[in-house]
Each structure stands twice: as structure tokens, then as C-alpha cells.
Design an enzyme around this catalytic site. Structure first.
Site, PDB file in Angstrom:
ATOM      1  N   SER A 183      -6.286   0.726  -7.711  1.00  0.00           N
ATOM      2  CA  SER A 183      -6.770  -0.556  -7.931  1.00  0.00           C
ATOM      3  C   SER A 183      -7.752  -0.673  -8.777  1.00  0.00           C
ATOM      4  O   SER A 183      -8.045  -1.854  -9.172  1.00  0.00           O
ATOM      5  CB  SER A 183      -7.362  -0.947  -6.425  1.00  0.00           C
ATOM      6  OG  SER A 183      -8.465  -0.087  -6.181  1.00  0.00           O
ATOM      7  N   HIS A 211      -0.861  -1.700  -3.777  1.00  0.00           N
ATOM      8  CA  HIS A 211      -0.697  -2.663  -4.829  1.00  0.00           C
ATOM      9  C   HIS A 211       0.572  -2.348  -5.743  1.00  0.00           C
ATOM     10  O   HIS A 211       0.777  -2.985  -6.716  1.00  0.00           O
ATOM     11  CB  HIS A 211      -1.747  -2.032  -6.076  1.00  0.00           C
ATOM     12  CG  HIS A 211      -3.175  -2.465  -5.581  1.00  0.00           C
ATOM     13  ND1 HIS A 211      -3.746  -3.799  -5.855  1.00  0.00           N
ATOM     14  CD2 HIS A 211      -4.264  -1.762  -4.875  1.00  0.00           C
ATOM     15  CE1 HIS A 211      -4.920  -3.758  -5.255  1.00  0.00           C
ATOM     16  NE2 HIS A 211      -5.322  -2.455  -4.629  1.00  0.00           N
ATOM     17  N   LYS A 242      -1.651  -8.727  -0.616  1.00  0.00           N
ATOM     18  CA  LYS A 242      -1.511  -8.731  -2.019  1.00  0.00           C
ATOM     19  C   LYS A 242      -0.212  -9.365  -2.501  1.00  0.00           C
ATOM     20  O   LYS A 242      -0.069 -10.770  -2.578  1.00  0.00           O
ATOM     21  CB  LYS A 242      -1.587  -7.313  -2.754  1.00  0.00           C
ATOM     22  CG  LYS A 242      -2.893  -6.781  -2.244  1.00  0.00           C
ATOM     23  CD  LYS A 242      -3.413  -5.539  -2.849  1.00  0.00           C
ATOM     24  CE  LYS A 242      -4.579  -4.728  -2.029  1.00  0.00           C
ATOM     25  NZ  LYS A 242      -5.791  -5.398  -2.045  1.00  0.00           N
TER      26      LYS A 242
HETATM   27  N1  PMP Z   1      -5.270   0.446   0.488  1.00  0.00           N
HETATM   28  C1  PMP Z   1      -5.554   0.227  -0.833  1.00  0.00           C
HETATM   29  C2  PMP Z   1      -5.129   1.372  -1.966  1.00  0.00           C
HETATM   30  C3  PMP Z   1      -6.244  -1.115  -1.192  1.00  0.00           C
HETATM   31  O1  PMP Z   1      -6.537  -1.340  -2.278  1.00  0.00           O
HETATM   32  C4  PMP Z   1      -6.526  -1.844  -0.112  1.00  0.00           C
HETATM   33  C5  PMP Z   1      -7.177  -3.313  -0.613  1.00  0.00           C
HETATM   34  N2  PMP Z   1      -7.743  -3.518  -1.947  1.00  0.00           N
HETATM   35  C6  PMP Z   1      -6.486  -1.812   0.951  1.00  0.00           C
HETATM   36  C7  PMP Z   1      -5.658  -0.658   1.504  1.00  0.00           C
HETATM   37  C8  PMP Z   1      -6.928  -2.739   1.974  1.00  0.00           C
HETATM   38  O2  PMP Z   1      -6.019  -3.570   2.274  1.00  0.00           O
HETATM   39  P1  PMP Z   1      -6.267  -5.143   2.821  1.00  0.00           P
HETATM   40  O3  PMP Z   1      -7.340  -6.015   2.003  1.00  0.00           O
HETATM   41  O4  PMP Z   1      -4.932  -5.902   2.935  1.00  0.00           O
HETATM   42  O5  PMP Z   1      -7.143  -4.912   4.023  1.00  0.00           O
END
Ligand code: PMP
Length: 404
Positions: A183, A211, A242
Site C-alpha cells: 500500500s 489493493h 477499496k
Molecule cells: N490489508 C491491507 C494490505 C491493507 O492495506 C488494508 C487497508 N489499508 C487492510 C488489510 C485493511 O482493510 P480495511 O481498511 O478494509 O479494514
């Protein structure tokens, strides 16, 4: 009580001294996937993870609105009590079908999917091997687990192999955890090499496609689809927040007895389930991932324009073209000033500061959407490059040459 955070208060005050508060942005209203109003002014959104722009898709909104009217605002209960409606089970079947898996389990957030799954897969005497740049939810899941935790160097299959060899004689299962697209810099895991190692060393593999779902692969199934190694992934984690434009998370797998995890995963059992409107909107969004490959084409056109435009101007971007395009800034204070200037000029991006960033550099993190027009991407490019020139990140002469 809060004295232990004093150092944080000082750092936070330092960040806010330059104008806005990058960690407390409150939009007056968000009016489309790419536009908001902030402090009475229009800003373009370039940091939302809204990869396919589906938050405002008319059919997603209509399906969510119909479920809201028919089934109410919330479930007021956990999945193992009164919080499982037919929509939750149908979405699980739809996800399993989409991913070609036997079963899927829906969680209330993507964060909870990791925190709910890692501890029940790997317990006392087992071994978790985490990429060093893993998301906080993976680290937190590992912390809840009683397994031993080993970090390997980011995207370094040789380091993974070396560490698995060290563990080879020890009893217990080994689970390797990686992400599809990371990310912060938008780079992807070297899945083919990781799969070869997991096979050789007899480990299991979990890929968090947060992502990459809807973003990578011919059908949008993620990095594993693009790499042609889906059969070697034992557990897929994903989020609805996302590319699917909602909220929630899931884990999908072919493992026998996977459904037993519903009875042992505390973040699944001890929290309320997703509201019907969210389930309905996400279900429609998942249909669109399959039905509208043109969304992925638009997303990658925008990603490529932004990445190549910034790179050509001499800005230090990540290693590969990706819908996440981050400009690396050595000095965090300059990054804060640049973030404020971008906002003044009408562009919202994410600011990421060490220690949350890889290699200790500050990032102006952008993420593009299929919904951005070519004109919007051009505006973003002009604005970021002008700001780069102003703060000395871009050599003006080189920029002018690149633009010619
Ligand atoms: N896993 C990864 C790799 C993420 O980047 C994120 C959120 N940035 C999440 C899990 C968590 O997802 P959520 O925001 O939908 O709770």
C-alpha cells in the site's frame, strides 16, 4: 495516564504547525469518487483507494438503497447469533465462485479479516513468516496469534528461503503471509518465486489482495491470477473498502473444514455483522469487477500517465507502474509543507510519515481511480510537479526538458 504519549504530542504539533492537519482531514462533503469540498473549497481526490470509482456507481447505490429500505439500517448482531442474513451467505458464495474457491468467510472489515484469520490458522508451536512491510492488520493478527513470528526482508524470496530453512527442523506448520500490491509504494510481491519456495519447504501461503482485487488479473481476481499461481495460494484475504467501494473483508480458501473457523475466530464471532445495504452494494460491485473490464483499463491508463509523468519530471516514485504512485521525500518536514501546498492548490493526497513508511522516508502517496478523467490526471501532474519545483525536489530545467 497519557503522559507516555508526550513525545507524540510534540511531533504532532510540529506537523500541524505548517497549516492543515494531515491526519484529521474532514471533508465538508464528498461529491463523487474524485471530488470533494473541504473548508468551502473544491478539491480533487487523489488518495482514496477507490480504484474502480464504484462508491457512486448508480447500480451499487440503487442495490444498497433497496436493501436499506427492505432490511433496515443494521443487523444488531454477530454472524454467529442473529447477524447472518441471506445476503451475507449469498455474498460469501459469490466471492467463492468469483475466486474459484470452495468457501469464503465475510468479516466486518478487512482489518478484522487478518486479525480474525491469522491467529486461528497459526497457533502455539506454529510459525508465521511475514514480509517486513506487511500492513498493520497482519502484524496485529500475528500478535494475537500464539505462533512464533519471523519477518523476512520485503519482497526478498532468498531471505524467506533462508529463514524457512532455519525453521525446517522445528515442529509446527509454517504460514507465509504476503500482500498482492503493497500500500505504500505500490510494488507487487514476487509470487512465482515465493510459491516455488513454499512448495519446496512445505509451507502454506496466504496472500492479502486488499489493493489488488479488482485491480490486477484479467478477471480482477488479483495478483495471484495475474501471476498464474492461484492454485498455490492456500488462503486469500481481501477487503471491500477499496476497489469494491464499501466496507468489510473476507477470507477464501479450498481447505477442508474451513467453515470450522467460524466457531473459533473471535473477530468474526464477537462483533456485529455488516449492514444489509453494505452487503448489497458490495455484491453489485463484485459483479461489476467481472462485467466491466473497461474499468481496469481506465484505471491502468491513469496509473501509467501519473507514474510516467512524475518519473519523467524527475520525482522519485516507486519501483513499478501501479495505481498507487508515491513520491518519496527525504525530509518529513518538507513533505508536510508540500502536502499543505498541494491542498491549497486543490489536490488531496495522502501523507505518510516514518515509521509507517518503508525505509524511513516520508511519502506523498497518491492512488488513482478509473473514475479520474484525463483532464484530472493532467491537473494532478501539473500540480505535483509545480510543487516539486517549488520545494526543490524537481530540477526546473529537467522538468522543462521532460515536458517538451
Ligand atoms: N490489508 C491491507 C494490505 C491493507 O492495506 C488494508 C487497508 N489499508 C487492510 C488489510 C485493511 O482493510 P480495511 O481498511 O478494509 O479494514
Amino acid at each position: 495516564m497519557l503522559l507516555k504519549y508526550q513525545h507524540l504530542r510534540d511531533a504532532y504539533e510540529h506537523v500541524r504547525a505548517d497549516g492543515g492537519d494531515p491526519f484529521n482531514v474532514t471533508f465538508d462533503s464528498v461529491v463523487s469518487p474524485t471530488e470533494a469540498r473541504l473548508g468551502g473549497r473544491k478539491v480533487m481526490l487523489l488518495g482514496t483507494n477507490n480504484y474502480l470509482g464504484l462508491t457512486f456507481d448508480p447500480s451499487c447505490k440503487a442495490q444498497a438503497a433497496a436493501a436499506l429500505q427492505a432490511e433496515g439500517t443494521g443487523t444488531t448482531g454477530s454472524r454467529v447469533a442473529n447477524g447472518t442474513y441471506s445476503g451475507h451467505v449469498e455474498l460469501e458464495r459469490q466471492l467463492a465462485r468469483f475466486l474459484g474457491r470452495r468457501e469464503a468467510m465475510v468479516f466486518t472489515t478487512g482489518y478484522q479479516a487478518n486479525v480474525g484469520i491469522l491467529p486461528v490458522l497459526a497457533g502455539r508451536g506454529d510459525h508465521l513468516l511475514l514480509d517486513a512491510d506487511s500492513h498493520a492488520s497482519i502484524y496485529d493478527g500475528a500478535r494475537f496469534s500464539e505462533a512464533s513470528v519471523t519477518r523476512f526482508r520485503h519482497n526478498d524470496p532468498n531471505d524467506l528461503k533462508r529463514r524457512l530453512k532455519h525453521l525446517a527442523e522445528l515442529p509446527g506448520q509454517k504460514l507465509v503471509v504476503v500482500e498482492g500490491v503493497y500500500s505504500m509504494l505500490g510494488d507487487t510481491a514476487p509470487l512465482a518465486e515465493i510459491v516455488a519456495i513454499k512448495r519446496e519447504m512445505g509451507a502454506y501461503l496466504l496472500v492479502d489482495e486488499a489493493h489488488s482485487l479488482g485491480v490486477l488479473g484479467k478477471n480482477g481476481r488479483g495478483l495471484a491470477e495475474q501471476a498464474g499461481i492461484e492454485a498455490d495460494v492456500d488462503f486469500v484475504i481481501g477487503t471491500f473498502s477499496k476497489s469494491l467501494g464499501g466496507i468489510g473483508g473476507f477470507c477464501a480458501s479450498d481447505m477442508a473444514d474451513f467453515e470450522l473457523l467460524r466457531l473459533v475466530s473471535r473477530p468474526y464471532m464477537f462483533t456485529a455483522s455488516l449492514p444489509p445495504a453494505t452487503i448489497a452494494g458490495v455484491s453489485r460491485a463484485l459483479e461489476l469487477v467481472a462485467a466491466k473490464p473497461e474499468l481496469r483499463a481506465d484505471l491502468w491508463r491513469n496509473a501509467s500517465s501519473l507514474y510516467h509523468g512524475l518519473a519523467a519530471a524527475g520525482l522519485p516514485v516507486g519501483p513499478t507502474v501501479s495505481p498507487i504512485v508515491s513520491v518519496q521525500v527525504q525530509d518529513p518536514q518538507i513533505a508536510v509543507l508540500m502536502w499543505n501546498r498541494l491542498l491549497e492548490l486543490g489536490l488531496y493526497v495522502n501523507l505518510a510519515l516514518p515509521p509507517a513508511t518503508p525505509s524511513g522516508r516520508a511519502l506523498l502517496r497518491t492512488s488513482v481511480s478509473a473514475a479520474h478523467s484525463i483532464g484530472e490526471i493532467d491537473f494532478a501532474l501539473d500540480t505535483i510537479i509545480a510543487t516539486g519545483v517549488e520545494f526543490g525536489l524537481v530540477n526546473e530545467a529537467r522538468h522543462l526538458t521532460a515536458a517538451q
